[in-house]
Motif scaffolding. Structure first.
Motif, mmCIF file in Angstrom:
data_model
loop_
_atom_site.group_PDB
_atom_site.id
_atom_site.type_symbol
_atom_site.label_atom_id
_atom_site.label_comp_id
_atom_site.label_asym_id
_atom_site.label_seq_id
_atom_site.Cartn_x
_atom_site.Cartn_y
_atom_site.Cartn_z
ATOM 1 N N ASP A 1 0.836 -1.212 0.000
ATOM 2 C CA ASP A 1 0.000 0.000 0.000
ATOM 3 C C ASP A 1 0.867 1.257 0.000
ATOM 4 O O ASP A 1 0.600 2.205 -0.739
ATOM 5 C CB ASP A 1 -0.942 0.021 1.203
ATOM 6 C CG ASP A 1 -2.123 -0.924 1.045
ATOM 7 O OD1 ASP A 1 -2.392 -1.368 -0.093
ATOM 8 O OD2 ASP A 1 -2.780 -1.215 2.055
ATOM 9 N N LEU A 2 1.905 1.258 0.824
ATOM 10 C CA LEU A 2 2.792 2.421 0.879
ATOM 11 C C LEU A 2 3.504 2.629 -0.454
ATOM 12 O O LEU A 2 3.613 3.760 -0.936
ATOM 13 C CB LEU A 2 3.808 2.260 2.013
ATOM 14 C CG LEU A 2 3.220 2.334 3.430
ATOM 15 C CD1 LEU A 2 4.259 1.907 4.455
ATOM 16 C CD2 LEU A 2 2.712 3.722 3.738
ATOM 17 N N ASP B 1 2.407 1.833 -3.305
ATOM 18 C CA ASP B 1 1.388 2.321 -4.243
ATOM 19 C C ASP B 1 0.928 3.751 -3.950
ATOM 20 O O ASP B 1 0.032 4.266 -4.619
ATOM 21 C CB ASP B 1 0.170 1.382 -4.235
ATOM 22 C CG ASP B 1 0.463 0.038 -4.869
ATOM 23 O OD1 ASP B 1 1.463 -0.081 -5.615
ATOM 24 O OD2 ASP B 1 -0.320 -0.912 -4.624
ATOM 25 N N GLY B 2 1.516 4.375 -2.924
ATOM 26 C CA GLY B 2 1.177 5.761 -2.620
ATOM 27 C C GLY B 2 0.103 5.956 -1.570
ATOM 28 O O GLY B 2 -0.253 7.086 -1.257
ATOM 29 N N GLU B 3 -0.423 4.858 -1.033
ATOM 30 C CA GLU B 3 -1.404 4.976 0.049
ATOM 31 C C GLU B 3 -0.661 5.418 1.313
ATOM 32 O O GLU B 3 0.464 4.986 1.556
ATOM 33 C CB GLU B 3 -2.094 3.634 0.308
ATOM 34 C CG GLU B 3 -2.895 3.131 -0.859
ATOM 35 C CD GLU B 3 -4.134 3.963 -1.137
ATOM 36 O OE1 GLU B 3 -4.727 4.498 -0.170
ATOM 37 O OE2 GLU B 3 -4.494 4.097 -2.304
ATOM 38 N N ASP B 4 -1.279 6.250 2.130
ATOM 39 C CA ASP B 4 -0.614 6.706 3.347
ATOM 40 C C ASP B 4 -1.522 6.706 4.571
ATOM 41 O O ASP B 4 -1.222 7.345 5.575
ATOM 42 C CB ASP B 4 -0.001 8.086 3.136
ATOM 43 C CG ASP B 4 -1.034 9.169 2.860
ATOM 44 O OD1 ASP B 4 -2.235 8.844 2.752
ATOM 45 O OD2 ASP B 4 -0.644 10.342 2.751
ATOM 46 N N GLU C 1 8.768 9.248 2.969
ATOM 47 C CA GLU C 1 9.236 9.531 1.620
ATOM 48 C C GLU C 1 9.438 8.181 0.933
ATOM 49 O O GLU C 1 9.752 7.189 1.608
ATOM 50 C CB GLU C 1 10.564 10.303 1.665
ATOM 51 C CG GLU C 1 10.469 11.669 2.319
ATOM 52 C CD GLU C 1 9.595 12.636 1.531
ATOM 53 O OE1 GLU C 1 9.544 12.514 0.287
ATOM 54 O OE2 GLU C 1 8.957 13.503 2.160
ATOM 55 N N PRO C 2 9.274 8.114 -0.381
ATOM 56 C CA PRO C 2 9.454 6.830 -1.073
ATOM 57 C C PRO C 2 10.788 6.146 -0.764
ATOM 58 O O PRO C 2 10.840 4.926 -0.637
ATOM 59 C CB PRO C 2 9.349 7.204 -2.550
ATOM 60 C CG PRO C 2 8.482 8.423 -2.554
ATOM 61 C CD PRO C 2 8.829 9.169 -1.287
#
Length: 69
Positions: A37-38, A40-43, A59-60
């Motif tokens: 999820d992280l 994939d940009g989910e936060d 941060e990525p």
């Protein structure tokens, strides 16, 4: 969406077998969000026992060490 708090990723614990980040929730359970999820940009990490949600601050590049395992 009502966010309870914002928490740095460093404050979460990581389970390498389940590939999940967890943090204690005030209700006694744990907020959880998967590594996928992280990536994939989910936060938003949710608690499975109550309605609280927290925003994960990261941060990525913070995820790189977990992706190598």
């Amino acid at each position: 969406m009502d966010i309870y708090d914002e928490i740095e990723i460093e404050d979460f614990t990581f389970d390498p077998e389940l590939k999940i980040f967890q943090h204690p929730c005030p209700c006694g359970d744990r907020f959880a969000i998967t590594l996928d999820d992280l990536v994939d940009g989910e936060d938003i990490a949710v608690c499975p026992s109550c309605s609280l949600m927290v925003k994960v601050i990261f941060e990525p590049e913070d995820l790189e060490e977990f992706l190598e395992d």
